[in-house]
Enzyme design. Structure first.
Site, short mmCIF file in Angstrom:
data_model
loop_
_atom_site.label_atom_id
_atom_site.label_comp_id
_atom_site.label_asym_id
_atom_site.label_seq_id
_atom_site.Cartn_x
_atom_site.Cartn_y
_atom_site.Cartn_z
N SER A 128 0.86 -1.25 -0.11
CA SER A 128 -0.10 0.06 0.02
C SER A 128 0.93 1.33 0.09
O SER A 128 2.09 1.12 0.50
CB SER A 128 -0.93 0.20 1.28
OG SER A 128 -2.16 0.88 1.00
N PRO A 129 0.28 2.41 -0.63
CA PRO A 129 1.28 3.72 -0.54
C PRO A 129 1.41 4.01 0.83
O PRO A 129 0.65 4.27 1.64
CB PRO A 129 0.42 4.51 -1.34
CG PRO A 129 -1.09 3.94 -1.44
CD PRO A 129 -0.74 2.66 -1.28
N GLN A 155 1.53 6.58 -7.42
CA GLN A 155 0.41 7.45 -6.85
C GLN A 155 0.60 8.66 -6.90
O GLN A 155 1.51 9.34 -6.43
CB GLN A 155 0.17 6.95 -5.12
CG GLN A 155 -1.13 7.67 -4.89
CD GLN A 155 -1.54 7.26 -3.55
OE1 GLN A 155 -0.62 7.68 -2.48
NE2 GLN A 155 -2.46 6.63 -3.17
N TYR A 192 -7.23 15.08 0.61
CA TYR A 192 -6.31 15.85 0.02
C TYR A 192 -7.03 16.60 -1.01
O TYR A 192 -8.46 16.62 -1.22
CB TYR A 192 -5.05 15.06 -0.60
CG TYR A 192 -4.46 14.54 0.66
CD1 TYR A 192 -3.64 15.22 1.29
CD2 TYR A 192 -4.24 13.15 0.80
CE1 TYR A 192 -3.09 14.75 2.43
CE2 TYR A 192 -3.70 12.54 1.67
CZ TYR A 192 -2.75 13.43 2.75
OH TYR A 192 -2.29 12.81 3.77
N ARG A 194 -7.75 6.19 -5.87
CA ARG A 194 -8.09 5.84 -4.29
C ARG A 194 -8.96 6.81 -4.03
O ARG A 194 -8.86 7.92 -3.98
CB ARG A 194 -6.63 5.94 -3.43
CG ARG A 194 -6.75 5.48 -2.15
CD ARG A 194 -5.45 5.19 -1.48
NE ARG A 194 -5.59 3.63 -0.88
CZ ARG A 194 -4.66 3.57 0.10
NH1 ARG A 194 -4.18 4.41 0.89
NH2 ARG A 194 -4.46 1.96 0.32
N ARG A 236 0.88 -1.30 6.75
CA ARG A 236 1.84 -1.20 8.13
C ARG A 236 2.71 -2.66 8.32
O ARG A 236 3.88 -2.61 8.49
CB ARG A 236 1.23 -0.89 9.28
CG ARG A 236 0.65 0.62 9.54
CD ARG A 236 -0.16 1.03 10.60
NE ARG A 236 -1.65 0.38 10.20
CZ ARG A 236 -2.59 0.17 11.10
NH1 ARG A 236 -2.40 0.60 12.09
NH2 ARG A 236 -3.47 -0.35 10.66
C1 LIG Z 1 3.35 5.67 7.33
C2 LIG Z 1 2.09 5.76 6.40
C3 LIG Z 1 2.13 6.47 5.43
C4 LIG Z 1 0.92 6.56 4.43
N1 LIG Z 1 0.95 7.14 3.29
C5 LIG Z 1 0.05 7.18 2.46
C6 LIG Z 1 0.04 7.57 1.22
O1 LIG Z 1 1.20 8.27 0.95
N2 LIG Z 1 -0.81 7.38 0.42
C7 LIG Z 1 -2.09 6.75 0.53
O2 LIG Z 1 -2.93 6.71 -0.08
N3 LIG Z 1 -2.26 6.33 1.76
C8 LIG Z 1 -1.00 6.27 2.56
N4 LIG Z 1 -0.99 5.56 4.04
C9 LIG Z 1 -2.38 4.85 4.32
C10 LIG Z 1 -1.94 3.17 3.82
O3 LIG Z 1 -1.75 3.05 2.47
C11 LIG Z 1 -3.20 2.58 4.34
O4 LIG Z 1 -4.18 2.73 3.59
C12 LIG Z 1 -3.44 2.51 5.81
O5 LIG Z 1 -2.08 2.34 6.40
C13 LIG Z 1 -4.03 1.35 6.16
O6 LIG Z 1 -3.50 0.12 6.06
P1 LIG Z 1 -2.82 -1.02 7.08
O7 LIG Z 1 -3.95 -1.23 8.08
O8 LIG Z 1 -2.39 -2.06 6.27
O9 LIG Z 1 -1.92 0.01 7.61
C14 LIG Z 1 -0.15 5.76 4.79
C15 LIG Z 1 0.04 4.99 5.87
C16 LIG Z 1 1.08 4.84 6.81
C17 LIG Z 1 1.02 3.80 8.02
#
Ligand SMILES: Cc1cc2nc3c(=O)[nH]c(=O)nc-3n(C[C@H](O)[C@H](O)[C@H](O)COP(=O)(O)O)c2cc1C
Ligand SMILES: Cc1cc2nc3c(=O)[nH]c(=O)nc-3n(C[C@H](O)[C@H](O)[C@H](O)COP(=O)(O)OP(=O)(O)OC[C@H]3O[C@@H](n4cnc5c(N)ncnc54)[C@H](O)[C@@H]3O)c2cc1C
Length: 760
Positions: free
Chosen positions: A410-411, A488, A570, A618, A712
């Site tokens: 994931s981003p 992205q 955003y 997204r 994560r």
């Molecule tokens: C450190 C960090 C940075 C993130 N940056 C982005 C991002 O740049 N773009 C985005 O769409 N989501 C971003 N997210 C959200 C994640 O892509 C994801 O949707 C969110 O962490 C939930 O997934 P998880 O439960 O597997 O962590 C970020 C999440 C984390 C933890």
């Protein structure tokens, strides 16, 4: 305690009376019930094998009597579109509700509990000298209603109507069957509960029920209707009702009940009076009986009854919420069954079996390995491959893009760039995750201009140097792994010019801030954040051109997929949400207007992005705040994006406004991905607390989403997919050649652990 009064002689009232009398033999324990001992609504109830163990410890006598009256079965049958799908190992027992109540009545009598039937209880104050009054008066609890301002019940009347019937047909398994009429779908939940009787619950959406005029049917006419519709499953037997003596329609709505408080003075709510769980997971009676166990153990010998009641509430509230959450998922599946009827019978049945999100692929495999092997064979066949495998390892094609599996990094913003330049950290980060086995790696939000960044550490793509930086990373990924890499692209909008993620997130920079743009001039954190400027015609042209230029640079860098970030508040997201878009021009107001600018950007970007390569978006499917996006908005958005040629919707949620109130849990955003995929028929990517291989297998297997983004967990384990493959014993998983000895060792360790577990 000297006197305990239980209002209501259902499972909750009788079982608590039994347990209180056992704990306090000298106390006066009484039950008051409005019906006669043998009157009862409904027919059978079902328990799982696991549930029964707790009842044995609480009261062996009633446990043994219940077990002696059980009808036991293991299989679940799903009849759909002329096919029967059977899965085994589920371990259920059924008992007649009447028999269960009679067992409790006899046991209560033997212990010396006073039982008064045909006694309608009004105000509980008539039992002023009681030490404890247990309000076990069911889903429509009078006591709860009388003190509504204290208990603060939240009652959600759900979308289906159901009727609880009996039949002499002996169903060989817990049976679900689905039939379509000219007005919609009907389903039955049926199971045998005694030597000669089965329960049949017939259920349909309220609007389907009304369209058939069932609201005007007598009970006999309703039964005739159900017999005609489900006759093929009834083996020539009739359906019967025992609800005629009850007031109101024979068709009910399920009411989901939650209460803020459970006790008031010495009056305590228990069972359905306190909370209900939809019969889709058959746990209402279990909840009621377990409430009774907890109530008695916390209160019977408590010095301070009030403190004991509070302990009971705390203990049971958590358990009830967990069950209610699983029951809600299953209930919503049945409410929206039409959404899933496009699935083939195998996947339809699998989707039903896993709908509560409590039972997944691994658990089903444990219950019935042959059934799961069949599911995997069917999925492989439908994906055009010969060898069956766990669903997460199925390939996926999106336009010309082929992904080797369903796992996506994931981003995740790294906040490690200077002047938007991707550098060594980014090469290491994305490179390691690509060789870590995921099918697709998505870059962090890469910003289309310097003043489009969230933080000074965000990557960008507005010049050739950045293009070349990204190209190095893309070429590494393509050269050293079978993974694909997505770019992205985003613009921070009103959430820009803030500190790095590990500093004070979302707070403005102490110095060097740049001006912000958004749909409307609303600060993200009122009084703290900068107020953005509402975009004008010039800004629309500028920002669109920035996205186009970044897409061209991204194409030149060789990215495989372009994702437009329209989530998390955003810039593009700020147009979609009614909380952040207060515009009065053509870009504000109804969702069709709020979509206008995001769609313009998609159109402009699509025009320069290589034709066979997909574009995804997204989105935040919900703002988790009053007045935010609703389901109709979400569906309109998904339809519009699909129409605009978007190949994949990545379904996240929230972060639109700071005062959001999301409901977290495992796979918590997946229901939104499911809704979009199955209603709008567009591929989706689920994300959010998907952290086990089993989650991915189940989501993909059930067709809730096509891809699973894992964020994560990839921060602590770059090789998440390689580890998952070893755990799933998917030996065909690609590994980088230099790491192959690691594969052999890991697979050996997994085998050893399995052998040891088997030996225990
Ligand atoms: C450190 C960090 C940075 C993130 N940056 C982005 C991002 O740049 N773009 C985005 O769409 N989501 C971003 N997210 C959200 C994640 O892509 C994801 O949707 C969110 O962490 C939930 O997934 P998880 O439960 O597997 O962590 C970020 C999440 C984390 C933890
Ligand atoms: C269609 C359907 C199917 C279900 N299937 C299952 C299943 O398979 N497994 C399962 O575990 N659960 C099932 N349930 C749920 C289950 O029936 C309830 O969760 C369970 O009965 C709750 O027990 P209770 O004692 O709290 O309430 P109830 O069983 O409703 O008992 C409340 C009692 O209080 C009495 N009462 C109410 N008001 C008064 C008054 N003013 N004065 C005197 N008496 C009063 C009522 O007559 C009743 O006997 C199903 C429910 C429905 C509707």
């Amino acid at each position: 305690m000297k006197r305990i009064v239980c209002l209501g002689g259902g499972p909750a009232g009788l079982y608590s009376a039994i347990l209180f009398k056992k704990a306090l033999p000298h106390a006066r324990v009484e039950v008051y019930e409005r019906n006669r001992p043998d009157d009862t609504f409904g027919w059978g109830v079902v328990f799982s094998d696991k549930t029964m163990a707790g009842f044995r410890d609480a009261d062996p006598d009633s446990h043994d009597a219940i077990v002696g009256s059980f009808h036991h079965w293991d299989d679940i049958d799903v009849h759909f579109k002329g096919r029967l799908i059977r899965s085994g190992g589920h371990g259920f027992c059924g008992i007649a509700r009447k028999r269960l109540l009679n067992i409790f009545q006899e046991r209560a009598a033997a212990l010396g509990v006073g039982q008064t039937f045909q006694h309608e209880v009004g105000a509980a104050e008539q039992f002023a000298d009681a030490d404890l009054i247990v309000a076990a008066d069911g889903v429509n609890s009078l006591q709860r209603t009388r003190h509504a301002e204290i208990f603060k019940p939240n009652i959600d009347v759900r979308k289906c109507r159901f009727i609880w019937l009996g039949t002499e047909q002996k169903f060989p398994a817990f049976t679900f069957a689905f039939e379509k009429t000219e007005h919609g779908w009907f389903q039955i939940h049926a199971y045998q509960f005694s030597a000669g009787l089965s329960t049949v619950i017939v259920e349909t959406r309220e609007e389907t029920w009304k369209a058939h005029g069932l609201d005007r049917f007598s009970p006999d006419e309703s039964i005739a209707f159900c017999e005609a519709l489900f006759g093929q499953y009834l083996g020539g037997h009739r359906l019967m009702s025992n609800a005629r003596h009850l007031r109101g329609s024979a068709w009910l709505n399920f009411n989901r009940v939650l209460c803020e408080r459970w006790h008031h003075g010495n009056l305590v709510l228990i069972g359905d009076a306190a909370h209900t769980a939809h019969f889709g997971i058959g746990s209402g009676t279990k909840l009621a009986m377990e409430d009774a166990m907890s109530l008695v153990s916390n209160v019977a010998r408590a010095e301070d009854v009030g403190a004991g009641l509070e302990r009971y509430r705390a203990e049971r509230n958590l358990e009830a919420l967990k069950l209610q959450s699983a029951a809600r998922n299953r209930m919503e599946w049945f409410e929206n069954v039409a959404r899933y009827t496009h699935l083939e019978p195998e996947q339809f049945a699998y989707s039903l079996l896993t709908a509560s999100q409590r039972i997944g692929h691994a658990n089903l495999r444990l219950r019935d390995p042959k059934y799961v092997a069949g599911v995997e064979r069917d999925l492989a066949r439908r994906n055009g491959i010969e060898e069956a495998r766990p669903p997460m390892f199925l390939p996926l094609r999106l336009g010309d893009l082929e992904l080797v599996n369903r796992v996506v990094v994931s981003p995740m913003a790294q906040y490690s760039a200077e002047a938007g330049m991707p550098a060594d950290w980014h090469l290491m980060h994305y490179g390691a995750r690509a060789v870590g086995g995921a099918g697709l790696v998505v870059t962090e939000m890469t910003c289309v201009a310097a003043d489009a960044r969230i933080t000074p550490g965000c990557t960008g793509l507005w010049n050739e140097a950045q293009r070349d930086g990204w190209k190095r990373i893309v070429e590494f990924v393509h050269g050293h792994s079978p993974a694909k890499i997505a770019l992205q692209l985003g613009h921070a909008g009103r959430k820009g010019s803030t500190q790095l993620g590990w500093q004070e997130m979302d707070r403005p920079l102490p110095a060097g801030n740049w001006p912000l743009l958004s749909a409307s001039a609303l600060a993200y954190l009122p009084g703290v954040s900068q107020t953005p400027q509402a975009m004008d015609a010039g800004d629309f042209a500028l920002v669109t051109a920035q996205f186009v230029r970044a897409a061209e640079l991204g194409a030149a860098a060789g990215f495989d997929l372009l994702e437009l970030h329209m989530a998390h508040g955003y810039l593009l997201a700020s147009f979609l949400s009614p909380l952040t878009n207060l515009r009065r021009d053509a870009y504000g107001g109804p969702i069709a207007n709020r979509l206008k600018f995001p769609l313009e950007v998609i159109g402009a970007v699509r025009a320069v992005w290589p034709e066979g390569k997909p574009v995804s978006v997204r989105i935040s499917a919900s703002d988790w705040a009053p007045g935010g996006l609703d389901e109709a908005d979400l569906i309109a958005m998904a339809r519009a994006f699909k129409e605009a040629g978007v190949a994949l919707i990545s379904v996240s949620s929230g972060q639109t406004v700071p005062d959001q109130r999301p409901v977290y849990g495992r796979m918590w955003q997946t229901p939104f991905a499911d809704l979009i995929r199955n209603l709008v028929d567009v591929p989706t990517m689920a994300v959010g607390n998907i952290f086990e291989a089993d989650h991915v297998n189940t989501i993909v297997g059930a067709g809730r989403a096509d891809l699973c983004a894992i964020a994560r967990p990839h921060l602590s384990d770059a090789a998440w997919t390689l580890h998952a493959a070893a755990g799933e014993r998917y030996a065909a998983q690609w590994w980088p050649k230099p790491y192959l000895p690691g594969k052999a060792q890991l697979e050996h360790q997994v085998e050893r652990a399995a052998l040891l577990q088997g030996a225990v």
